[in-house]
Every structure is written in structure tokens, then in C-alpha cells.
Design a protein around this motif. Structure first.
Motif, PDB file in Angstrom:
ATOM      1  N   THR A  10       0.833  -1.207   0.000  1.00  0.00           N
ATOM      2  CA  THR A  10       0.000   0.000   0.000  1.00  0.00           C
ATOM      3  C   THR A  10       0.867   1.255   0.000  1.00  0.00           C
ATOM      4  O   THR A  10       0.610   2.202  -0.752  1.00  0.00           O
ATOM      5  CB  THR A  10      -0.947  -0.007   1.211  1.00  0.00           C
ATOM      6  OG1 THR A  10      -1.794  -1.154   1.120  1.00  0.00           O
ATOM      7  CG2 THR A  10      -1.799   1.243   1.264  1.00  0.00           C
ATOM      8  N   LYS A  11       1.912   1.259   0.817  1.00  0.00           N
ATOM      9  CA  LYS A  11       2.816   2.409   0.891  1.00  0.00           C
ATOM     10  C   LYS A  11       3.499   2.643  -0.454  1.00  0.00           C
ATOM     11  O   LYS A  11       3.566   3.774  -0.940  1.00  0.00           O
ATOM     12  CB  LYS A  11       3.868   2.187   1.976  1.00  0.00           C
ATOM     13  CG  LYS A  11       4.827   3.330   2.149  1.00  0.00           C
ATOM     14  CD  LYS A  11       5.831   3.029   3.263  1.00  0.00           C
ATOM     15  CE  LYS A  11       6.755   4.191   3.502  1.00  0.00           C
ATOM     16  NZ  LYS A  11       7.927   4.196   2.629  1.00  0.00           N
ATOM     17  N   LEU A  12       4.002   1.580  -1.071  1.00  0.00           N
ATOM     18  CA  LEU A  12       4.670   1.706  -2.357  1.00  0.00           C
ATOM     19  C   LEU A  12       3.718   2.193  -3.439  1.00  0.00           C
ATOM     20  O   LEU A  12       4.084   3.032  -4.268  1.00  0.00           O
ATOM     21  CB  LEU A  12       5.286   0.367  -2.770  1.00  0.00           C
ATOM     22  CG  LEU A  12       6.470  -0.112  -1.940  1.00  0.00           C
ATOM     23  CD1 LEU A  12       6.840  -1.533  -2.329  1.00  0.00           C
ATOM     24  CD2 LEU A  12       7.662   0.822  -2.099  1.00  0.00           C
ATOM     25  N   GLN A  13       2.498   1.697  -3.427  1.00  0.00           N
ATOM     26  CA  GLN A  13       1.513   2.124  -4.425  1.00  0.00           C
ATOM     27  C   GLN A  13       1.183   3.604  -4.267  1.00  0.00           C
ATOM     28  O   GLN A  13       1.032   4.322  -5.265  1.00  0.00           O
ATOM     29  CB  GLN A  13       0.255   1.270  -4.328  1.00  0.00           C
ATOM     30  CG  GLN A  13       0.469  -0.141  -4.827  1.00  0.00           C
ATOM     31  CD  GLN A  13      -0.695  -1.067  -4.550  1.00  0.00           C
ATOM     32  OE1 GLN A  13      -1.373  -0.948  -3.535  1.00  0.00           O
ATOM     33  NE2 GLN A  13      -0.912  -2.011  -5.453  1.00  0.00           N
ATOM     34  N   LYS A  14       1.090   4.085  -3.031  1.00  0.00           N
ATOM     35  CA  LYS A  14       0.823   5.508  -2.800  1.00  0.00           C
ATOM     36  C   LYS A  14       1.988   6.356  -3.294  1.00  0.00           C
ATOM     37  O   LYS A  14       1.787   7.404  -3.917  1.00  0.00           O
ATOM     38  CB  LYS A  14       0.566   5.769  -1.314  1.00  0.00           C
ATOM     39  CG  LYS A  14      -0.790   5.308  -0.853  1.00  0.00           C
ATOM     40  CD  LYS A  14      -0.991   5.592   0.629  1.00  0.00           C
ATOM     41  CE  LYS A  14      -2.334   5.073   1.109  1.00  0.00           C
ATOM     42  NZ  LYS A  14      -2.525   5.301   2.547  1.00  0.00           N
ATOM     43  N   GLU A  15       3.226   5.923  -3.008  1.00  0.00           N
ATOM     44  CA  GLU A  15       4.400   6.661  -3.471  1.00  0.00           C
ATOM     45  C   GLU A  15       4.440   6.694  -4.996  1.00  0.00           C
ATOM     46  O   GLU A  15       4.738   7.732  -5.594  1.00  0.00           O
ATOM     47  CB  GLU A  15       5.683   6.005  -2.944  1.00  0.00           C
ATOM     48  CG  GLU A  15       5.930   6.201  -1.470  1.00  0.00           C
ATOM     49  CD  GLU A  15       7.210   5.527  -1.016  1.00  0.00           C
ATOM     50  OE1 GLU A  15       8.216   5.568  -1.758  1.00  0.00           O
ATOM     51  OE2 GLU A  15       7.219   4.944   0.073  1.00  0.00           O
ATOM     52  N   HIS A  16       4.140   5.570  -5.625  1.00  0.00           N
ATOM     53  CA  HIS A  16       4.142   5.472  -7.078  1.00  0.00           C
ATOM     54  C   HIS A  16       3.115   6.430  -7.684  1.00  0.00           C
ATOM     55  O   HIS A  16       3.403   7.167  -8.629  1.00  0.00           O
ATOM     56  CB  HIS A  16       3.846   4.016  -7.482  1.00  0.00           C
ATOM     57  CG  HIS A  16       3.944   3.755  -8.939  1.00  0.00           C
ATOM     58  ND1 HIS A  16       2.862   3.852  -9.768  1.00  0.00           N
ATOM     59  CD2 HIS A  16       4.999   3.410  -9.708  1.00  0.00           C
ATOM     60  CE1 HIS A  16       3.244   3.575 -10.996  1.00  0.00           C
ATOM     61  NE2 HIS A  16       4.540   3.298 -10.994  1.00  0.00           N
ATOM     62  N   LYS A  17       1.928   6.453  -7.109  1.00  0.00           N
ATOM     63  CA  LYS A  17       0.864   7.325  -7.606  1.00  0.00           C
ATOM     64  C   LYS A  17       1.240   8.802  -7.424  1.00  0.00           C
ATOM     65  O   LYS A  17       1.007   9.621  -8.319  1.00  0.00           O
ATOM     66  CB  LYS A  17      -0.439   7.017  -6.873  1.00  0.00           C
ATOM     67  CG  LYS A  17      -1.631   7.768  -7.406  1.00  0.00           C
ATOM     68  CD  LYS A  17      -2.909   7.346  -6.722  1.00  0.00           C
ATOM     69  CE  LYS A  17      -4.095   8.094  -7.287  1.00  0.00           C
ATOM     70  NZ  LYS A  17      -5.352   7.676  -6.689  1.00  0.00           N
ATOM     71  N   ALA A  18       1.842   9.130  -6.289  1.00  0.00           N
ATOM     72  CA  ALA A  18       2.247  10.511  -6.028  1.00  0.00           C
ATOM     73  C   ALA A  18       3.334  10.948  -7.016  1.00  0.00           C
ATOM     74  O   ALA A  18       3.302  12.080  -7.519  1.00  0.00           O
ATOM     75  CB  ALA A  18       2.747  10.656  -4.592  1.00  0.00           C
ATOM     76  N   LEU A  19       4.284  10.071  -7.292  1.00  0.00           N
ATOM     77  CA  LEU A  19       5.325  10.399  -8.264  1.00  0.00           C
ATOM     78  C   LEU A  19       4.733  10.601  -9.647  1.00  0.00           C
ATOM     79  O   LEU A  19       5.131  11.509 -10.381  1.00  0.00           O
ATOM     80  CB  LEU A  19       6.362   9.280  -8.320  1.00  0.00           C
ATOM     81  CG  LEU A  19       7.541   9.409  -7.371  1.00  0.00           C
ATOM     82  CD1 LEU A  19       8.403   8.165  -7.439  1.00  0.00           C
ATOM     83  CD2 LEU A  19       8.363  10.632  -7.680  1.00  0.00           C
TER      84      LEU A  19
END
Length: 72
Positions: A10-19
């Protein structure tokens, strides 16, 4: 999927989306190709980590066997 893996995913997916959102914004507001390129590389690294974590359910690489450096 174990909770700690789900949390990491979940954390990685949020970072990916923000980038992704930041890259799109920069395309419209800056001429800094270097900054955009660096962000794209970071985004690809996140995508790889996400795929490795998701792959745990498909018999692929197990994140618990990965070196901690690979989780970053």
C-alpha cells in the motif's frame, strides 16, 4: 498476504501514484528534463518493488527473502 507485506505494498503504491502525479505536473510547468528523468527512474523502481511484493502470491520472489536494501 501477510499484513506487513500488505502495508508495504500500500505504501509503495501511494508513493508510485504521487510520483506519477508530480511527473505530470512537472511536464506542464518546467523544462527540467533531468528532474523528470530522475523521478521516472524512481517511479520504475517503486513499480518493480510493487510487482515483487504482488508476486509473492504467484510463487514468484518472496519479499521476506529479499535483502532489506531492496525494499527501499
Amino acid at each position: 498476504m501477510p499484513q506487513h507485506v500488505n502495508n508495504r505494498l500500500t505504501k509503495l503504491q501511494k508513493e508510485h501514484k504521487a510520483l506519477d502525479a508530480e511527473i505530470k505536473r512537472l511536464y506542464n510547468t518546467t523544462n527540467s528534463e533531468r528532474t523528470i528523468k530522475e523521478m521516472k527512474v524512481q517511479k520504475l523502481k517503486l513499480k518493480d518493488q510493487i510487482q515483487r511484493l504482488k508476486g509473492e502470491n504467484n510463487g514468484k520472489e518472496n519479499p521476506s527473502q529479499m535483502a532489506p536494501e531492496a525494499w527501499r
